[in-house]
Design a protein around this motif. Structure first.
Motif, PDB file in Angstrom:
ATOM      1  N   ALA A 188       0.831  -1.155   0.070  1.00 14.24           N
ATOM      2  CA  ALA A 188       0.451   0.127  -0.113  1.00 14.24           C
ATOM      3  C   ALA A 188       1.527   0.994   0.054  1.00 14.24           C
ATOM      4  N   ARG A 189       2.444   1.209   0.799  1.00 10.12           N
ATOM      5  CA  ARG A 189       3.145   2.302   0.772  1.00 10.12           C
ATOM      6  C   ARG A 189       3.450   2.624  -0.535  1.00 10.12           C
ATOM      7  N   TRP A 190       3.946   1.622  -0.851  1.00  9.86           N
ATOM      8  CA  TRP A 190       4.478   1.734  -2.352  1.00  9.86           C
ATOM      9  C   TRP A 190       3.570   1.953  -3.582  1.00  9.86           C
ATOM     10  N   ALA A 191       2.067   2.238  -3.437  1.00 13.02           N
ATOM     11  CA  ALA A 191       1.047   2.004  -4.207  1.00 13.02           C
ATOM     12  C   ALA A 191       0.942   3.711  -4.447  1.00 13.02           C
ATOM     13  N   GLN A 192       0.708   4.197  -3.490  1.00 11.82           N
ATOM     14  CA  GLN A 192       1.134   5.349  -2.668  1.00 11.82           C
ATOM     15  C   GLN A 192       1.190   6.244  -3.272  1.00 11.82           C
ATOM     16  N   HIS A 193       2.900   5.698  -2.850  1.00 11.23           N
ATOM     17  CA  HIS A 193       4.518   5.987  -3.391  1.00 11.23           C
ATOM     18  C   HIS A 193       4.263   6.467  -4.913  1.00 11.23           C
ATOM     19  N   ALA A 194       3.959   5.299  -6.003  1.00 15.46           N
ATOM     20  CA  ALA A 194       3.346   5.476  -7.202  1.00 15.46           C
ATOM     21  C   ALA A 194       2.655   6.287  -7.462  1.00 15.46           C
ATOM     22  N   SER A 195       1.459   6.806  -6.965  1.00 16.01           N
ATOM     23  CA  SER A 195       0.154   7.940  -7.011  1.00 16.01           C
ATOM     24  C   SER A 195       1.128   8.937  -6.722  1.00 16.01           C
ATOM     25  N   GLU A 196       1.383   9.086  -5.895  1.00 15.45           N
ATOM     26  CA  GLU A 196       2.301  10.326  -5.590  1.00 15.45           C
ATOM     27  C   GLU A 196       3.287  11.171  -6.635  1.00 15.45           C
ATOM     28  N   VAL A 197       4.698  10.315  -7.394  1.00 18.75           N
ATOM     29  CA  VAL A 197       5.007  10.213  -7.886  1.00 18.75           C
ATOM     30  C   VAL A 197       4.344  10.609  -9.520  1.00 18.75           C
ATOM     31  N   LEU A 198       3.132   9.422  -9.529  1.00 16.35           N
ATOM     32  CA  LEU A 198       2.613  10.032 -11.253  1.00 16.35           C
ATOM     33  C   LEU A 198       1.686  11.213 -10.980  1.00 16.35           C
TER      34      LEU A 198
END
Length: 844
Positions: free
Chosen positions: A40-50
């Motif tokens: 979930a943290r990486w998904a949130q991280h990827a979401s923020e980057v995108l």
């Protein structure tokens, strides 16, 4: 005991096994929960980057759009908005550097993006410099030809690489998480209740995180589609030059790139205060017909209850994110049945006024969030700006080809149309006529009644010509008081003459109404025929101009161009150039023709006639150069010189003790119309107290009758100075007796044509007799011009004419010969005069 120990051992082993199993289950469950949280943290991280990448792309595109729009319009607010976005770009880059600090490849890409951004900004600043320096075309050329497009494409490629890597990392981590999730499920199934509970907790957490991640990805995809749509529509503003093209392509891009189900644009009809759909995409004919039908009713007005009417009135976006349950929608049921779930209506605002709406439909509920509406509102603003720019360009294009006052074509467009008509005439084997029309005395009308009245008259003339021609496209206004007409097909030249006669008569008889008064306007026309008078439009127009100038000089109402006129015009141009220097070089001279008293035979005066001693051609007669002096307005200077020279000779004769006869000087129409003419006479006679007595001004009857009221005022002022006035060429200007009695003049000069006709028939003799008796009744002196035979002299004496002038008595001669022959001592002069024909011994 052993059995118990074995049981205990078995129980211990069982508990150990259970404990081990629970430990394994706990470890697996912990790993599952940890992986889920990490996922979930990486998904949130990827979401923020995108998301920040999307913001960065939007910011850089907005900066480029702002620089472009500033180059087009020069509005500082656009430049200020663009520069505010630069700080947003820098902020997004800093955030992305922090988010991807552990990824060297992403850091390298961000460094490349930073370099590209600085180069774009430097390029934009150079565009601003060019625009502010007044080089708008150069700035636009930089936009079209400069490298910034390739830089923008390179930036987009790098941004796509960053997005791709983030998505790949997210997919890899998602795949790992799903694999471990399956392992956990197997372990928990074979484990204890605790393991099952742990797995259940882990399993509950993971789908929730997965759902949140999917929602974030959907949001990013939606924003990317909107961003692509905004970019595509913004690009239309640079290349599209037609409003319908802009509207149609904007709707198409919204459906194709924004993935909206339907889109349409409507504009406000100011005459009926209703919204009119003008462009659409994605809509079937039935749906569009229904929408058009709605907006043709009272609901379609600006006071209706539609979302479009609300958006127009409130000048803000109006959204419905739940079409099925929104009872305020007029077409809610129809849209719901077609699958529409969300609608956004964006007002198009130009100059603080809503001029239309951009309507978007999607099958996704709750689609239009705050971030999306921000993008779409900016999109609507850019579309409105493009509309404003297109309308301004259309007005500029109209003024480039049409006359602003009358709405007729200007000279450039007219010549283009004539060229096309000439091609058709050549293919059809027929002729073409070009007419150039000059409104007579328009400048005087304009000066007398004011420019507003002059403009109103020009509009009425244009309307009359358009109505008479039946086709406004054959007309043009080519100068202040000049109109042009092309007759595209001429079979016989005689029909052109017939058409001219008929049209000019109708024009002259047409009453033009201004300020509660009726005016009738005369015109002169020059005509040139294709192919006889010119093979191209410019030559044909120039030759029609030549024919018009000739008509104005000759007095004809219209003239056809003839080839021999080219030689005349070319010769006139050469004469004009030499005339401009003739006054400075003292090439003008005065010749004097004597006047004599018919009763006594004595010299009574002289007429000063100007001659030009041209070094190239010798003595030039006045008929050759006077019209050119009047056309070039050099007549004012030359006329002043002639008056001063005549007075100078008169005063010299008086000083020398010679008979100081009065000298008559001819007055040009332009001189008499000049408001400073009386002041010029006063200045000329101020050199001596005796000067006024020696000056007589000869003014043609037709000139006086052009504006008789103005003439009376001017003549009274001249007579008040002590200068006498003679009406020249009397009998040719159609004077009325009522005006003749009011004219402040001293002498009537009978035109030479009447003197010639006097001896050829009783009618001519009767006419001269009436003129003489009329003049004597009004206490005016009478001078007969052009007396060339003794019979003419005899008849004039019988009719008691006062004076005569003509070749019978003396031709115009230079001043030296005039002084010697006519003023050289009273005895000599008297002997010479009595020796003239008709004055010998025994003559009455």
């Amino acid at each position: 005991m052993k059995a118990k120990l074995a049981l205990v051992r078995m129980m211990r082993l069982g508990f150990a096994a259970v404990g081990a199993l629970l430990l394994v289950v706990g470890v697996v469950a912990y790993r599952s929960v940890t992986v889920s949280v990490e996922s979930a943290r990486w998904a949130q991280h990827a979401s923020e980057v995108l998301e920040h990448l999307a913001n960065l792309r939007f910011g850089i595109e907005s900066v480029e759009t702002g620089y472009r729009d500033f180059a087009i319009s020069g509005e500082e607010t656009l430049l200020q908005s663009s520069r505010e976005r630069i700080s947003l770009v820098d902020q997004e880059q800093d955030i992305l550097r922090a988010l991807t600090a552990d990824n060297p490849r992403q850091q390298q890409r961000l460094a490349l993006i930073g370099d590209l951004t600085q180069r774009m900004i430097q390029r934009g600043d150079s565009i601003v410099g060019l625009r502010r320096a007044g080089h708008a075309e150069s700035a636009l050329e930089v936009i079209r030809m400069g490298p910034h497009d390739s830089m923008l494409e390179e930036f987009r490629a790098v941004a796509r690489d960053m997005e791709g890597e983030e998505r790949n990392l997210l997919r890899e981590r998602t795949a790992t998480e799903e694999r471990r999730y399956r392992q956990s499920k197997l372990a928990l199934i074979s484990g204890s209740v605790l393991a099952i509970l742990l797995v259940a907790v882990s399993g509950w957490q993971m789908p929730r995180d997965h759902s949140e991640r999917k929602e974030a990805e959907d949001k990013l995809r939606r924003l990317n589609r909107l961003y692509a749509m905004v970019s595509g529509i913004n690009a239309l503003g640079v290349r599209v030059r037609d409003r319908d093209d802009l509207f149609g392509n904007a709707c198409r891009i919204a459906v194709e790139q924004g993935e909206f189900d339907m889109a349409w644009i409507g504009v406000v009809d100011q005459s009926e205060l209703r919204i009119v759909p003008t462009a659409w995409a994605g809509l079937d004919e039935q749906a569009m017909t229904a929408i058009k039908g709605l907006f043709s009713t009272s609901e379609g007005t600006l006071q209706g209850t539609t979302l479009a009417a609300r958006a127009i009135r409130q000048m803000t976006a109006v959204v419905s994110n739940d079409v099925r349950n929104d009872e305020g929608l007029v077409f809610g049921q129809m849209h719901a049945q077609s699958g529409v779930r969300s609608i956004a209506v964006l007002p198009l605002i130009v100059s603080d006024s809503a001029i239309g709406v951009f309507v978007l439909y999607t099958n996704k509920p709750e689609f239009f969030d705050a971030a999306g509406l921000t993008l779409l509102t900016e999109l609507a603003g850019n579309v409105a700006f493009a509309i404003d720019h297109i309308e301004k360009q259309e007005r500029l294009d109209h003024f480039a080809y049409y006359d602003a006052l009358t709405g007729l074509a200007n000279r450039k467009l007219f010549l283009d149309r004539v060229t096309q008509h000439m091609i058709n005439a050549g293919n059809g084997g027929h002729k073409l006529a070009l007419f150039l029309v000059d409104l007579e005395r328009f400048r005087k009308f304009n000066d007398s009644l004011g420019r507003a009245a002059g403009d109103a008259l020009l509009k009425q003339v244009a309307e009359w010509l358009a109505h008479n021609a039946g086709n406004i496209n054959v007309l043009a206004r080519v100068d202040a008081d000049h109109f042009a007409v092309v007759l595209p097909e001429v079979r016989y030249e005689a029909e052109v003459t017939h058409l001219l006669e008929k049209t000019m008569a109708a024009f002259l008889n047409h009453p033009f109404r201004l300020n509660d008064a009726v005016y009738r306007v005369a015109a002169k026309v020059g005509v040139a025929l294709f192919p006889d008078d010119g093979a191209d439009a410019d030559t044909l127009f120039k030759n029609a101009e030549g024919a018009l100038k000739k008509a104005k000089v000759s007095g004809d109402r219209y003239l056809f161009y003839a080839q021999k006129m080219s030689d005349t015009v070319a010769g006139s141009l050469g004469i004009e150039n030499r005339l401009r220097q003739a006054l400075e070089k003292e090439e003008f001279v005065l010749h004097y023709q004597p006047k004599m008293n018919l009763a006594s035979g004595k010299l009574t005066g002289a007429e000063a006639l100007i001659r030009w001693n041209d070094p190239q051609t010798g003595l030039v007669p006045p008929a050759r150069f006077i019209p050119i002096l009047e056309e070039t307005r050099l007549i004012h200077e030359v006329g002043r010189w002639a008056m001063h020279k005549a007075l100078e000779d008169y005063l010299r004769w008086r000083s020398a003790g010679l008979p100081a006869v009065r000298v008559a000087v001819n007055v040009s129409p332009l001189q008499l119309r000049d408001r400073s003419f009386v002041a010029e006479i006063e200045e000329a006679i101020s050199i001596s107290a005796d000067a006024a007595a020696g000056l007589e001004l000869e003014i043609t009857e037709s000139l006086i009758m052009e504006d008789v009221n103005h003439s009376i005022v001017s003549l009274l002022a001249i007579r008040a100075l002590g200068v006498t006035i003679a009406i020249d060429d009397f009998g040719t200007g159609f004077s009325s007796l009522s005006y003749l009695s009011k004219l402040p003049v001293d002498t009537l000069k009978i035109d030479r044509s009447f003197v010639v006709d006097m001896v050829s028939g009783t009618d001519g003799l009767t006419l001269v007799s009436v003129i003489i008796n009329l003049a004597h009744a009004l206490k005016l002196n009478v001078v007969a011009e052009g007396v060339a035979t003794e019979e003419q002299l005899r008849q004039l004496r019988l009719l008691h004419c006062d004076e005569m002038q003509g070749f019978l008595f003396g031709k115009p001669v230079p001043v030296e010969i005039f002084e010697r022959k006519y003023l050289g001592g009273s005895a000599g002069a008297d002997t010479l005069l009595r020796a003239a024909p008709g004055f010998g011994p025994g003559r009455p």
